[in-house]
Design a protein around this motif. Sequence first.
Motif, PDB file in Angstrom:
ATOM      1  N   ARG A  31      39.531  39.019  43.081  1.00 48.61           N
ATOM      2  CA  ARG A  31      39.236  39.551  41.752  1.00 48.61           C
ATOM      3  C   ARG A  31      40.056  40.062  41.094  1.00 48.61           C
ATOM      4  O   ARG A  31      41.190  40.984  41.313  1.00 48.61           O
ATOM      5  CB  ARG A  31      38.014  40.542  41.999  1.00 48.61           C
ATOM      6  CG  ARG A  31      36.764  40.049  42.590  1.00 48.61           C
ATOM      7  CD  ARG A  31      35.504  40.854  42.721  1.00 48.61           C
ATOM      8  NE  ARG A  31      34.964  41.161  41.485  1.00 48.61           N
ATOM      9  CZ  ARG A  31      34.294  42.166  40.896  1.00 48.61           C
ATOM     10  NH1 ARG A  31      34.325  43.226  42.035  1.00 48.61           N
ATOM     11  NH2 ARG A  31      33.840  42.526  39.909  1.00 48.61           N
ATOM     12  N   ASP A  33      41.363  41.737  37.197  1.00 46.75           N
ATOM     13  CA  ASP A  33      40.899  42.523  35.725  1.00 46.75           C
ATOM     14  C   ASP A  33      41.940  42.206  34.878  1.00 46.75           C
ATOM     15  O   ASP A  33      43.057  42.540  34.902  1.00 46.75           O
ATOM     16  CB  ASP A  33      40.864  43.859  35.845  1.00 46.75           C
ATOM     17  CG  ASP A  33      40.288  44.598  34.739  1.00 46.75           C
ATOM     18  OD1 ASP A  33      40.135  44.034  33.478  1.00 46.75           O
ATOM     19  OD2 ASP A  33      39.972  45.739  34.660  1.00 46.75           O
ATOM     20  N   ALA A  50      36.502  37.523  45.246  1.00 47.42           N
ATOM     21  CA  ALA A  50      35.742  37.103  44.521  1.00 47.42           C
ATOM     22  C   ALA A  50      34.875  35.781  45.243  1.00 47.42           C
ATOM     23  O   ALA A  50      35.603  35.022  45.936  1.00 47.42           O
ATOM     24  CB  ALA A  50      36.494  36.432  43.369  1.00 47.42           C
ATOM     25  N   GLU A  54      32.594  33.004  40.910  1.00 44.90           N
ATOM     26  CA  GLU A  54      33.716  33.793  40.522  1.00 44.90           C
ATOM     27  C   GLU A  54      34.948  33.458  40.455  1.00 44.90           C
ATOM     28  O   GLU A  54      35.802  33.535  39.317  1.00 44.90           O
ATOM     29  CB  GLU A  54      33.501  35.497  40.855  1.00 44.90           C
ATOM     30  CG  GLU A  54      34.275  36.246  40.160  1.00 44.90           C
ATOM     31  CD  GLU A  54      34.004  37.821  40.725  1.00 44.90           C
ATOM     32  OE1 GLU A  54      34.507  38.683  39.942  1.00 44.90           O
ATOM     33  OE2 GLU A  54      33.142  38.017  41.797  1.00 44.90           O
ATOM     34  N   GLN A  58      37.293  32.779  37.031  1.00 39.18           N
ATOM     35  CA  GLN A  58      38.648  33.228  37.138  1.00 39.18           C
ATOM     36  C   GLN A  58      39.749  32.314  36.886  1.00 39.18           C
ATOM     37  O   GLN A  58      40.520  32.348  36.112  1.00 39.18           O
ATOM     38  CB  GLN A  58      38.824  34.095  38.112  1.00 39.18           C
ATOM     39  CG  GLN A  58      38.265  35.275  38.295  1.00 39.18           C
ATOM     40  CD  GLN A  58      38.780  36.560  39.223  1.00 39.18           C
ATOM     41  OE1 GLN A  58      38.648  37.598  39.067  1.00 39.18           O
ATOM     42  NE2 GLN A  58      39.550  35.862  40.171  1.00 39.18           N
TER      43      GLN A  58
END
Length: 150
Positions: A31, A33, A50, A54, A58
């Motif tokens: 994951r 940000d 993730a 997801e 991404q």
Amino acid sequence: MANLFPDDIGWSSSDSGTTTDSEVKFGRSWRFDYEAGDFIMTPTRKVAAAGEKEAWVQWCRKALLTPRYRYVIYSRNHGQEIDDLIGRGYSKAVQESEIQRIVTETLMVDPRTASVSNFAFTWVDDTCSFSCTITNVREESETIDGRADA
């Protein structure tokens, strides 16, 4: 003399050219940000994983943030060319059409992506913000945003 045009080339009439979920591998990823520019950490300070959907979303976001041909590490198929469009003096309608084309071409490179649709554009001065719906071969959808600056 040998025939230059073989009789049987191995194509099947049942091959529709579409990709199904069973043929496409969905992997996992870490994951990230994008606003902070760093990986998301768990409370135990490990990088958060993730899931398959997801990870695909991404990848789509990262592809839209990466200018094509700028970084040697990426293949020539990865990234977008929106920067080449801005500042050319095109009308807003032409720019929106080109952004839609570029974004669609950028995201359809990934075999997990089935479609890119429902574009919406917002202009503030010379900046065009857009959103679109991406759908994968599992028929899972997500809305992603992007921006083109003059």
